[in-house]
Enzyme design. Structure first.
Site, PDB file in Angstrom:
ATOM      1  N   GLU A 128      22.831  63.185   5.262  1.00  0.00           N
ATOM      2  CA  GLU A 128      23.643  64.399   5.074  1.00  0.00           C
ATOM      3  C   GLU A 128      22.674  65.574   5.222  1.00  0.00           C
ATOM      4  O   GLU A 128      22.379  66.286   4.268  1.00  0.00           O
ATOM      5  CB  GLU A 128      24.284  64.389   3.672  1.00  0.00           C
ATOM      6  CG  GLU A 128      25.297  65.507   3.451  1.00  0.00           C
ATOM      7  CD  GLU A 128      25.799  65.552   2.003  1.00  0.00           C
ATOM      8  OE1 GLU A 128      25.309  64.767   1.168  1.00  0.00           O
ATOM      9  OE2 GLU A 128      26.670  66.398   1.706  1.00  0.00           O
ATOM     10  N   HIS A 181      28.359  59.900   4.653  1.00  0.00           N
ATOM     11  CA  HIS A 181      28.135  60.979   5.622  1.00  0.00           C
ATOM     12  C   HIS A 181      27.513  60.481   6.924  1.00  0.00           C
ATOM     13  O   HIS A 181      28.131  60.513   7.965  1.00  0.00           O
ATOM     14  CB  HIS A 181      27.292  62.120   5.049  1.00  0.00           C
ATOM     15  CG  HIS A 181      27.975  62.848   3.954  1.00  0.00           C
ATOM     16  ND1 HIS A 181      29.084  63.615   4.169  1.00  0.00           N
ATOM     17  CD2 HIS A 181      27.737  62.884   2.615  1.00  0.00           C
ATOM     18  CE1 HIS A 181      29.491  64.116   3.018  1.00  0.00           C
ATOM     19  NE2 HIS A 181      28.704  63.687   2.062  1.00  0.00           N
TER      20      HIS A 181
HETATM   21 ZN   LIG Z   1      29.184  62.607  -1.504  1.00  0.00          ZN
END
Ligand SMILES: [Zn+2]
Ligand SMILES: [Zn+2]
Lengths: 504, 504
Positions: free
Chosen positions: A354, A379
């Site tokens: 992320e 992510h």
């Molecule tokens: Zn999260």
């Protein structure tokens, strides 16, 4: 992940080369061109889903609606979600997505499970709720049977009821409370000029929420309400990341973590009993990546124990908190190797990638998550920058949990057409859609994220087959044991067929 | 594109699966992890370039500088170039990139070859220059021995010298002229709220420039100046997209296109004679995609003739203009098939995939460019959404011409870390860096685009090997005949060695 798939890859490569030799002569054959276009479409997420006649009718309708949205002056997935939200609410595609059975939500953090609206209008109106303004001008809440002691950052606690009573405009006051519990604002560009600024507000809001929802009686209602809001958005199953904060009572006494686990289990059972369309809840125990190695070791051991005590509800383990400022997974290698060393299976569901810090230590999290045998990738924003990790994740069937609105609000990407999930989608990479911290982003459920995924990330190419595969993926890549997974899939199919019958 | 490469792919896939079976057991072996990280790095653009000792010292220095820029409060490649430019000018990385021999510029449009500063301070001060303000409030210029006739959009022509003489502040007036000839502005977000707005200004500026540079005597000086500015930025060779507009004289007489071709050839020869470090110029004849099929057919035939008459200088053919609003390549299939039907080789260098309209007709341009056997892909912004086209382009060694600043200014992407070239770079996809329309974006040469590519798109992982490969690529993927390519590469190597010796 077998010789079969390698062979398939081999023949595909062979086909491409042959194609090129015969086609790329400068005078392309229209029928061969059609084959190639169709072949490319067939690779994408949902590209090999066969649609029924009724599904094809709905697909045709969705395609028409999407063309209209693309032709409109403002393209909503290119607009910050906080500005786009009221416009998305008017979109007929969004209405359809709300009604659509979306399967499971696999990446939501517990503190942001319930809309801020409910937190303020319901919880803060309960008796014995105290509020304080910290030196940093953020809020703290505490339920207490007597006036709470001041602490260094909370010098003056006030009874919320009294404070609200003294306000000239209580509605206005409630709105100001809401603004403290969410990132949502009408002018996000001014409010959050940088990633640092938005993450700071993010963490402040979490602290404010935690005093409200860790009050034991609230905790119970909060969970129940959260499941209600998911079901209302046509979601049938939840895997929630939770730190299992210890809850407290009015007299200041504190429950242990087993209390929270038991409560999750009880509330879920009660909710499922009352709503047979809902399948259940499982937990991913999550600790902050700011901890030390020995603290994470202790947390891993604790998670192993919890899994043993509550196998029905504990799915696995994760590390949370901003990757860019936190410690990389490899820093915790000794802690994360513990289960394997003990010969115990503790499934991991790591947040990884992320980030937009390409080439740094943080950027290795994705590879390490895979090396530690993660079941899914939270992510995986950076995955497309890692061709080797991408191959491992695809061959290993490790799904990426895509949270479009979260990535946009936390300033990884502004125009969602540039979201890397568009690349992954075109390659049919295993993926699911989720909402990460819905209440902080001003959403509930998954429909808004599905909208961004379907209209923005997917473009005109994403179709009903894509939506269907994303919904099925959410059960396929869940941590449910095989039997429950089967049950979930057939429950989903029933509601899906009903949805198609009513909307085609 | 041989059985060899397929076999390599096969063994690689095999290696990955083996890796996963032995490594992904939950307790990764640190040395195997290192192997995987190194293997991933080796795949990227420049990942297999061997650096000399001196190169390694410069690389180490560059890495240190880049870490500083990443740690700074404002990350420049995430900032709109118009705001970042003054800060980039202060970057020590940028100074090094300016000095670095960058090889060739393969994607520049002729009208924006020379800085606006020179256009205004030199050309508009020449005698007989008339100016008019159109109804749409844009500018037109014309050199003429007598007062030009009014036309419907140019009702009042005025002698620029007289007009400037009447201005209270001529410097201020010149700045206002400059603003009409470039997109550059200090507040791009307000000036260009949408892609439509920025493209409109783009096309208006082109019209204003064209009256200045198609005046025959100016045209000659303009080309010479353009080559000077490239050489000053340490670029040794140019392939320029040009519509070969017909030039005019003071008396209104008009030269044919051969005149322009001859002038390109003469100016280039003169410039090379005076600057032996410069290799030459070749042209990619470009027509607008707004034309009809029969007009493009005529243009293709004309290009074939020009290639026959001027083989030294004519490289091939392209279609230009905004893809999103123009006709797709497939629309022109009959025109583009002409050379193959006639058994003639007319190399194509198509703009394709300069779009974020995923899944539309426009989005098929990349596949069609490859089917029509394009030699390179202009932009290829959408390539990562087309896995099949990506494989064809890689196997066929069809390089992508990446123009980072152009894509940012024309609003395809704001934070350049999200540019799809980052994905291509991590996969070692063939690519070159270029600047598209430098004067319109407030740049000259390639150094600014190299900065965005190296710091933003490449992230911390891009190193001196990446830069070296990008520079070599620009010659390797040029249209130069083999002998000249060899000569260019050895000329480049000499200046590169000098650059390394002076900066390590
Ligand atoms: Zn999260
Ligand atoms: Zn161009």
């Amino acid at each position: 992940t077998s010789i079969g798939s390698i062979a398939a890859g081999f023949f595909f490569a062979f086909f491409v080369v042959m194609c090129c030799l015969t086609v790329c002569s400068g005078t392309p054959d229209p029928s061969q061109r059609e084959v190639m276009i169709r072949q490319e479409v067939s690779r994408q997420t949902g590209g090999s889903v066969q649609l029924t006649g009724a599904e094809q009718r709905l697909d045709w309708h969705l395609n028409k609606l999407k063309k209209q949205e693309i032709a409109a002056e403002q393209f909503l997935p290119a607009t910050h979600f906080f500005k786009a939200r009221p416009l998305i609410q008017k979109s007929p595609i969004f209405s359809l997505l709300q009604k659509m059975p979306k399967g499971a939500a696999l990446h939501i953090h517990s503190s942001s499970l319930v809309s801020v609206d409910w937190l303020v209008k319901n919880i803060t109106y309960r008796p014995n709720c105290y509020i304080c303004f910290t030196w940093g001008r953020s809020l703290r809440f505490l339920f207490s049977s007597r006036h709470p002691f001041p602490s260094w950052d909370c010098p003056y606690w006030r009874l919320l009821k009294t404070l609200r009573g003294n306000m000239p405009d209580p509605t206005d006051f409630d709105h100001s409370l809401m603004r403290n519990l969410t990132l949502f604002t009408e002018d996000p560009d001014t409010a959050y000029p940088s990633q640092d600024a938005v993450w700071e507000k993010f963490e402040t809001a979490f602290l404010a929420i935690s005093g409200l929802v860790t009050y034991a009686p609230v905790f119970r209602d909060f969970l129940y309400k959260g499941l209600e809001q998911l079901l209302h958005d046509n979601i049938m199953y939840l895997e929630v990341r939770t730190g299992l904060s210890r809850t407290y009572e009015l007299d200041g006494s504190i429950h242990d973590k087993s209390w929270s686990l038991r409560t999750y289990q009880e509330v879920t059972r009660q909710f499922v009993a009352e709503h047979p369309d809902f399948l259940g809840v499982r937990l991913i125990i999550s600790v902050h990546r700011a901890l030390s190695v020995s603290e994470v070791k202790a947390a891993v051991k604790e998670a192993i124990q919890m899994q043993k005590d509550f196998p029905e509800i504990v799915a696995g383990f994760d590390l949370v908190g901003r990757e860019d400022r936190g410690r990389p997974l490899w820093f915790f290698k000794d802690a994360l190797s513990l289960p394997a060393e003990l010969g115990i299976k503790l499934p991991y569901f790591f947040h990884a990638g992320e980030t937009d810090l390409e080439g740094t230590e943080v950027d290795e999290n994705i590879l390490d998550a895979l090396l530690f045998n993660t079941q899914r990738i939270g992510h995986g924003y950076a995955l497309t920058h890692h061709p080797l990790a991408k191959e491992l994740s695809k061959k290993g069937n490790v799904a990426v949990e895509v949270c479009p609105i979260s990535n946009q609000v936390l300033k990884l990407v502004s125009d969602l057409r540039n979201h890397p999930a568009a690349v992954l989608m075109s390659e049919g990479h295993p993926m699911v859609v989720s909402s990460d911290d819905p209440s902080l982003f001003g959403t509930t459920g998954l429909s808004y994220d599905f909208y961004e995924m379907f209209v923005g990330i997917g473009g005109l190419r994403a179709n009903l087959g894509t939506l269907k595969e994303l919904a099925i993926n959410s059960l396929r890549y869940s941590s449910l044991p095989p039997q429950l997974k089967e049950r979930g899939l057939s429950m989903w199919q029933r509601t899906w067929d009903k949805f198609i019958a009513e909307n085609s």
